[in-house]
Design an enzyme around this catalytic site. Structure first.
Site, PDB file in Angstrom:
ATOM      1  N   GLY A   1      87.667 -20.437 -87.172  1.00  0.00           N
ATOM      2  CA  GLY A   1      87.582 -20.672 -85.737  1.00  0.00           C
ATOM      3  C   GLY A   1      88.067 -22.080 -85.447  1.00  0.00           C
ATOM      4  O   GLY A   1      87.866 -22.994 -86.252  1.00  0.00           O
ATOM      5  N   CYS A   2      88.693 -22.267 -84.288  1.00  0.00           N
ATOM      6  CA  CYS A   2      89.230 -23.603 -83.972  1.00  0.00           C
ATOM      7  C   CYS A   2      88.094 -24.597 -83.741  1.00  0.00           C
ATOM      8  O   CYS A   2      88.165 -25.751 -84.173  1.00  0.00           O
ATOM      9  CB  CYS A   2      90.181 -23.550 -82.787  1.00  0.00           C
ATOM     10  SG  CYS A   2      89.517 -22.758 -81.301  1.00  0.00           S
ATOM     11  N   ASN A   3      87.037 -24.150 -83.075  1.00  0.00           N
ATOM     12  CA  ASN A   3      85.877 -25.029 -82.890  1.00  0.00           C
ATOM     13  C   ASN A   3      85.196 -25.300 -84.228  1.00  0.00           C
ATOM     14  O   ASN A   3      84.772 -26.422 -84.514  1.00  0.00           O
ATOM     15  CB  ASN A   3      84.862 -24.366 -81.948  1.00  0.00           C
ATOM     16  CG  ASN A   3      85.434 -24.129 -80.565  1.00  0.00           C
ATOM     17  OD1 ASN A   3      86.215 -24.919 -80.059  1.00  0.00           O
ATOM     18  ND2 ASN A   3      85.042 -23.015 -79.948  1.00  0.00           N
ATOM     19  N   ALA A   4      85.119 -24.238 -85.036  1.00  0.00           N
ATOM     20  CA  ALA A   4      84.458 -24.370 -86.337  1.00  0.00           C
ATOM     21  C   ALA A   4      85.207 -25.350 -87.226  1.00  0.00           C
ATOM     22  O   ALA A   4      84.595 -26.155 -87.949  1.00  0.00           O
ATOM     23  CB  ALA A   4      84.355 -23.002 -87.005  1.00  0.00           C
TER      24      ALA A   4
ATOM     25  N   THR B   1      87.028 -27.924 -86.239  1.00  0.00           N
ATOM     26  CA  THR B   1      86.853 -29.293 -85.746  1.00  0.00           C
ATOM     27  C   THR B   1      85.494 -29.852 -86.159  1.00  0.00           C
ATOM     28  O   THR B   1      85.386 -30.996 -86.629  1.00  0.00           O
ATOM     29  CB  THR B   1      87.013 -29.322 -84.206  1.00  0.00           C
ATOM     30  OG1 THR B   1      88.069 -28.450 -83.812  1.00  0.00           O
ATOM     31  CG2 THR B   1      87.304 -30.713 -83.721  1.00  0.00           C
TER      32      THR B   1
END
Lengths: 342, 342, 342, 342
Positions: free
Chosen positions: B148-151, B153
């Site tokens: 995941g992109c949030n994960a 970061t």
């Protein structure tokens, strides 16, 4: 072979854009970066998005030894540029991105910019940098004057039409919309986010914008008679991009055909199918220019559109394209980056 | 050698971003583009910014002959992805950008995504695609699950700190700000310009965001005990970018040192000097991630920041980085593009 | 009766916002507008959106005869404000919107603002302008110090919780997101559109932001002990709006109940149903503040949100609310305008 | 006296804007709100910025008892509107904000909208709602058709010039820039934030935009001959606002004089000094329209500008202004709110 490049005025947006583009160029190396007001700083301090690059520290122009430099990009403000270029070695390859050497006639320069030109001898010397129309001269030149970003966009829409005699020369209106980076990294109230976002306004209207000097010079030269266009620029809350909407009288399909023919072999000029219109967001961050033609419901009238990224194709990308030509490289080297979307 | 690439789900933002990146990759060629809902269209119709590229017309997934394909990027929505991947040849190199194979435990998958997993056998098979921490496994894998992109970061900010035991595991709050492209090209009211601009709002708060499944899995694995973080995502009116602001208890300088050491040799992770903070706009359009640490006035507390481009380093750039590894290429090939600014 | 109003510092955003609000106030009349740097200009020149109003021409502060003025709003920069207010008649009703009189202790002022206070006697005199918590004192005061806009937002989220002893005072983190108008109409590079749009960045982190002085003063006073919060402001590309995301330890439902009770009779404070979160865009242009509480998946933890318009409820709207009290008018007069959306 | 108002189509942007405006109107009360697709919901759920207001729950149109209603605003999509209005009591005061009753000739309607009109009898009945030019008829009417927002803006720039015979009727080009809320709260890909921000594009070009039907009807009626203008709308990443840039042939000062005279007593039309240009951001959230004229360097040519807020003066504000007239109230009641800036 790797060419050693210097950028004068590296702390402005066109300077930073040159660094971005050259960082991906396989045959260029940034040997010197000058910015008098920020000398001593690193580029990472001035532009944190360049932080990962290994770049020379900013120096003053005087500190650069031009003997070791193959080509100079001069991204200084106008007026400063002519003072600096006057003092550079005559045999140095120079691309000037300022407005100082775009107008060939010193009287025209003084009329539009308000001061006598300080380097008239070099003014006579310079080649106008609209690559697609001055390619051979640029390839053989040692001094090229980059065009205005607005002037480039309008010319991409109109030059082939004037050349072919397809439109009424006395009835051309260029309605231009430009993103904010064209105004540079300048501390002006009108450029503040709170002032600029959520609105759109015309500026330099009624025939007062300086890029009209370029339109007058170029269109008149092509037509062989005086051509005066109407030109209304608007500032839009967008970082990058220029779109022109040009109102002309002429046959829409013939106009489309002329543009399609003129740009058939051009690597960066894309003519859309007849009846389609470009969008400035589709050229963002790239050296491409999209051109479109639509026929009006009123017979004999057409609207011609052109869109490009003011910082790239309109300025630093054009400059690099010209540099490639001047250095005998493939014109597209380092410039094929795809637009960033969204 | 040139590798033949297929992209499934090419009409979404991560698909278009893969096309953008691969267009500049010297050893990859796009051989097939699939998008069931847009099959028959050209990419130029779906994404006019790709207009100048010579790309295959969009087809349905079924129309692709995978025999001639060296590597597949699967940029489909979650749930669809598992159905499709189930049917792909087992020896095909696949990188999945959906959420379907990030969680190793089928029960975890079902808990966060609400449905039983339809391809459990391949779930067990997949390597978690956070390149910097799974590099060797990725290089040897034929199936990689993008994070995941949030994960991603959040993990860039926290993994080295958990690994080194530098922070209180029971007091971690991740306040995340994400640009809109992370939500995809989806027709949702909340994603309309008029709804989204000029504001900022939290969503999926209180421990309900699905990327928490990845945080739980990864942080617990590193710590050797259950770790549960607080996580509050916010949607910001920006196209690309994620910034996390992480509140931790621990010694700020030790934290900074651990991050600096962990990322010293990483080509895409840039740790800022102690006390400086990153900005999502400085990584736009690039595969770089900027990390910063600031000490709080309250002793023993630090704020850790990480910023990246969700579509690039957070998704399609990561995928390409992993593809390079899986194909035995230099990991950075086609990924060194400089951020676009402004 | 109509009260005669003077605004000192009318050329800033809070000054213009006061003009906007007062133009719709049935019992106030703008009698004088001062802005030393723009004296002699009309408001229409400085703020064309006020063009249709019949307003006094801008003058210098010295030119105003305060004898005929019922109440003064002082919207000057801090430090300038104390110099000016020192010289105003003692019996004049004054509302100061600057930071100069928010901190009661001269030592605190000097610590946060770096210079000794030039009007200590008036500092002692002033009432802190957070209307909902200082209403009676404000109604009887002749000198009120407007709060910081960030400080107001954080206090709306936290004061009732501290007062009721519902949260751990040693574990409070305020993650704040603020629109750009809070920085004023100031010529700073970071406030340019091209620099600020399409990104989001933290600033004054780690306990250095001056509004912490207000948090320290107010929260410690309520708690009866020293309270120090963590505070990380972020600048977002939005004209108006503040959202705080506050991480606290305590029972979520009790927290929600306390806020609901505290604000039950408040005309401008709206507590959302439990589990819902506010959005800064829903208070734009208004004097309303939306407050929300969400329970975390980790037991005993809650996230409290508050959102308001920094220029209105966070500054000029608050000032007008206080002015109404000081003049014996209904507190809501001229302030019931509905938020502008979209 | 307080008038009871019903709004049909309350869940769209013009419906919400009507609620915002009427909430501040001293003699109107919202008695019913209909939105078939959202019936049963509260306005707070559909528009959280209206949360603090005490409003009726949304119902279906059928549920409203029109006997108790003094005036209806019909903010439905076109085509739906004619079906609904056909069924409303003939003696009910109605203001329609859709496109359905703007064109007087059923053939014109069918030409521009593609379907036969379903309520021809009421079409004949309606008064065109451009207040400044149809004031007396509106005051006596029971059925008023609100104008198109683009059509209103263009007419404010041009009507007095055509009326006075000051410009060449065969050479009028209207280049229009419009904010996104004009497209409504519609789930279209092109309206997504990620698609729309950071760009600007023309649409409905070449004489295909439906508001041309209004220009044709109105300009021809004034001129006493067929008038056909060129019209190129562009969509800009701004929530509210329309700016027209109109290229005309005629004497600039005479043109300015005609506009100044025509609008001298108008409460909402502000003509700027000769040579100044308006900006859409300076009318945001208000019922004001700013008009400007600039002479071109080419003799006998002028550029006329007009700017207004599409949702307010261009739609719901105009509707309320007309409602005031129809109810015998002061035309400006509830409409004097100052633009919101920044």
């Amino acid at each position: 072979m790797t060419y050693k490049i210097a950028i004068l005025g590296a702390s402005g947006y066109t300077g930073a854009e040159l660094v971005r583009l050259i960082a991906g160029h396989p045959q260029m190396e940034i040997a010197a970066l000058a910015a008098n007001s920020k000398a001593g700083k690193t580029m990472a301090e001035v532009y944190p998005h360049l932080r990962h690059l290994d770049l020379p520290t900013l120096v003053t122009i005087d500190e650069i030894d031009f003997a070791g430099i193959d080509l100079v990009f001069c991204a200084l403000p106008h007026k400063t540029s002519q003072e600096v270029i006057k003092g550079l070695p005559r045999d140095l390859k120079i691309i000037d991105l300022s407005a100082d050497f775009r107008l060939r006639d010193p009287a025209d320069y003084e009329k539009w910019y308000g001061n006598p030109h300080a380097a008239v001898e070099r003014q006579a010397d310079s080649v106008y940098g609209l690559t697609e129309f001055y390619r051979d001269q640029i390839a053989g030149a040692s001094f090229v004057a980059g065009t205005g970003c607005n002037a480039a966009t309008g010319q991409y829409a109109l030059r082939p039409l004037i050349e072919k005699g397809l439109i009424d020369l006395d009835d051309i209106a260029i309605d231009l919309k430009a993103g904010v980076s064209g105004a540079g990294r300048a501390l002006k109230e009108i450029l503040l986010h709170a002032e600029l976002s959520e609105g759109l306004h015309p500026y330099s209207v009624g025939g007062t914008h300086r890029h009209l000097g370029e339109f007058d010079q170029e269109f008149s030269a092509i037509a062989g008679r005086d051509v005066r266009v109407q030109f209304t620029p608007h500032l839009v809350p967008v970082n990058r991009g220029i779109l022109v909407t040009v109102y002309v009288k002429g046959d829409p399909e013939a106009i489309h055909g002329a543009l399609r023919d003129a740009y058939a072999d051009e690597p960066f000029l894309v003519v859309l199918p007849f009846g389609e219109q470009p969008d400035m967001r589709h050229t963002r961050g790239s050296n491409f220019c999209h051109v479109g033609v639509v026929g009006d419901r009123i017979a004999g009238r057409a609207v011609v559109f052109a869109a490009l990224d003011n910082l790239c194709k309109g300025s630093s990308g054009q400059a690099l394209q010209n540099a490639n030509l001047m250095l005998g490289l493939d014109e597209t080297t380092g410039l094929m980056g795809v637009p960033l979307y969204p």
